[in-house]
Design an enzyme around this catalytic site. Structure first.
Site, PDB file in Angstrom:
ATOM      1  N   SER A  14     -16.084   7.506 -23.620  1.00 43.15           N
ATOM      2  CA  SER A  14     -15.353   7.471 -22.346  1.00 43.15           C
ATOM      3  C   SER A  14     -15.491   6.132 -21.638  1.00 43.15           C
ATOM      4  O   SER A  14     -14.940   5.951 -20.543  1.00 43.15           O
ATOM      5  CB  SER A  14     -15.843   8.598 -21.426  1.00 43.15           C
ATOM      6  OG  SER A  14     -17.221   8.424 -21.115  1.00 43.15           O
ATOM      7  N   HIS A 154     -14.151 -16.938 -18.146  1.00 41.89           N
ATOM      8  CA  HIS A 154     -13.999 -15.493 -18.039  1.00 41.89           C
ATOM      9  C   HIS A 154     -13.624 -15.115 -16.599  1.00 41.89           C
ATOM     10  O   HIS A 154     -13.677 -15.945 -15.694  1.00 41.89           O
ATOM     11  CB  HIS A 154     -15.297 -14.764 -18.434  1.00 41.89           C
ATOM     12  CG  HIS A 154     -15.539 -14.735 -19.904  1.00 41.89           C
ATOM     13  ND1 HIS A 154     -16.161 -15.775 -20.565  1.00 41.89           N
ATOM     14  CD2 HIS A 154     -15.247 -13.797 -20.850  1.00 41.89           C
ATOM     15  CE1 HIS A 154     -16.240 -15.477 -21.856  1.00 41.89           C
ATOM     16  NE2 HIS A 154     -15.702 -14.294 -22.049  1.00 41.89           N
ATOM     17  N   HIS A 155     -13.284 -13.864 -16.418  1.00 44.68           N
ATOM     18  CA  HIS A 155     -12.928 -13.323 -15.112  1.00 44.68           C
ATOM     19  C   HIS A 155     -14.087 -13.468 -14.123  1.00 44.68           C
ATOM     20  O   HIS A 155     -15.251 -13.642 -14.514  1.00 44.68           O
ATOM     21  CB  HIS A 155     -12.541 -11.851 -15.234  1.00 44.68           C
ATOM     22  CG  HIS A 155     -13.583 -11.019 -15.909  1.00 44.68           C
ATOM     23  ND1 HIS A 155     -14.653 -10.469 -15.243  1.00 44.68           N
ATOM     24  CD2 HIS A 155     -13.734 -10.656 -17.197  1.00 44.68           C
ATOM     25  CE1 HIS A 155     -15.415  -9.794 -16.078  1.00 44.68           C
ATOM     26  NE2 HIS A 155     -14.880  -9.887 -17.282  1.00 44.68           N
ATOM     27  N   LYS A 158     -17.578 -11.321 -14.228  1.00 48.56           N
ATOM     28  CA  LYS A 158     -18.593 -11.430 -15.281  1.00 48.56           C
ATOM     29  C   LYS A 158     -19.899 -11.935 -14.675  1.00 48.56           C
ATOM     30  O   LYS A 158     -19.920 -12.883 -13.902  1.00 48.56           O
ATOM     31  CB  LYS A 158     -18.117 -12.374 -16.384  1.00 48.56           C
ATOM     32  CG  LYS A 158     -19.042 -12.402 -17.593  1.00 48.56           C
ATOM     33  CD  LYS A 158     -18.418 -13.178 -18.750  1.00 48.56           C
ATOM     34  CE  LYS A 158     -19.343 -13.257 -19.948  1.00 48.56           C
ATOM     35  NZ  LYS A 158     -19.663 -11.924 -20.492  1.00 48.56           N
TER      36      LYS A 158
END
Length: 267
Positions: A14, A154-155, A158
């Site tokens: 999940s 990266h975003h 992070k």
């Protein structure tokens, strides 16, 4: 003769990577998803797994009652990986894991597990990054006197820097040059740094927006430079690489395998 599908389980089904795997499995006839484990107490526990129409599979919170498996993909956490590894060892199941943040005891268990099952671990399952790593290893060895810098982006959410992939690239380059990253790495430069240290491997970090992941290695000589890079624009590439790794690993003997092995010898 038709090859039967690989009986697959997902541990951490999940989570972000688990959800990406489930989405891809809807159209991947190489696999039959037969078990999907979520954390105890998860809202998904006991709910239907919507992989293919008519499938009766439901999310479980443990490995009790799990059917026979050919391979398992794990993107969970240290505690969940511990239980999954126990199940794989008991039944001889090939294990692909991207779980990180493990303590020394778990690292030791995994090291020993490779003597009994086929095991593949990676921080990045992008097949493109695997090719980039191989190219950088060759280039760093062929151009041993050229300066090497690794830049990653990266975003903004992070939390670690440099990225695990950038560090893996650094390790590959350092190994190709017969040194270690501990010896060669330069992680920051500020103020009066003096001239660049010969043989060093520099790192630079960019954070912002929604960048999925970008890595560039620059080999810089006198009057010329080589740039090797990879840009991820869709997170599903990591799930796609993990599925390819599981497909490949399911027919391998016990041992410690790497994502580079997957691209070196296709199934």
């Amino acid at each position: 003769m038709t090859t039967p599908p690989i009986r697959l389980a997902i541990n951490g089904a999940s989570g972000r990577m688990g959800s990406a795997l489930l989405a891809l499995l809807r159209d991947d006839s190489r696999f039959e998803l037969v078990h999907a484990v979520v954390a105890p107490g998860s809202a998904d526990d006991g709910q239907p797994v919507n992989v293919r129409p008519g499938a009766a599979l439901r999310f479980a919170h443990d490995w009790a009652g799990a059917p026979a498996l050919d391979a398992m993909i794990d993107f969970s956490g240290p505690a969940a990986l511990d239980g999954a590894l126990t199940h794989c060892l008991a039944h001889g199941i090939a294990l692909v894991s991207g779980t990180t943040g493990l303590d020394a005891a778990m690292e030791t268990r995994l090291a020993q597990a490779g003597e009994r099952i086929a095991l593949l671990r990676a921080a990045n399952f992008s097949l493109g990054v695997a090719v980039l790593t191989r190219l950088l290893r060759d280039a760093a060895a062929a151009l041993p006197d050229w300066d090497l810098e690794i830049v990653e982006a990266h975003h903004g959410r992070k939390q670690d820097a440099p990225s695990g992939t950038a560090l893996a690239l650094g390790h590959a380059a350092a190994d190709a040059r017969k040194t270690t990253l501990d010896h060669a790495a330069v992680y920051s430069r500020e103020g009066q740094t003096g001239p660049r240290a010969e043989g060093s491997i520099g790192f630079a970090v960019v954070r912002g927006g929604d960048i999925v992941g970008e890595h560039t290695a620059l080999l810089i000589g006198q009057g010329e430079r080589v740039e090797l890079g990879h840009r991820a624009t869709d997170r599903s590439i990591f799930a796609r690489g993990a599925l390819q790794a599981a497909y490949w690993l399911s027919s391998r003997p016990a041992g410690h395998w790497q994502i580079d092995d997957v691209i070196a010898s296709p199934p």
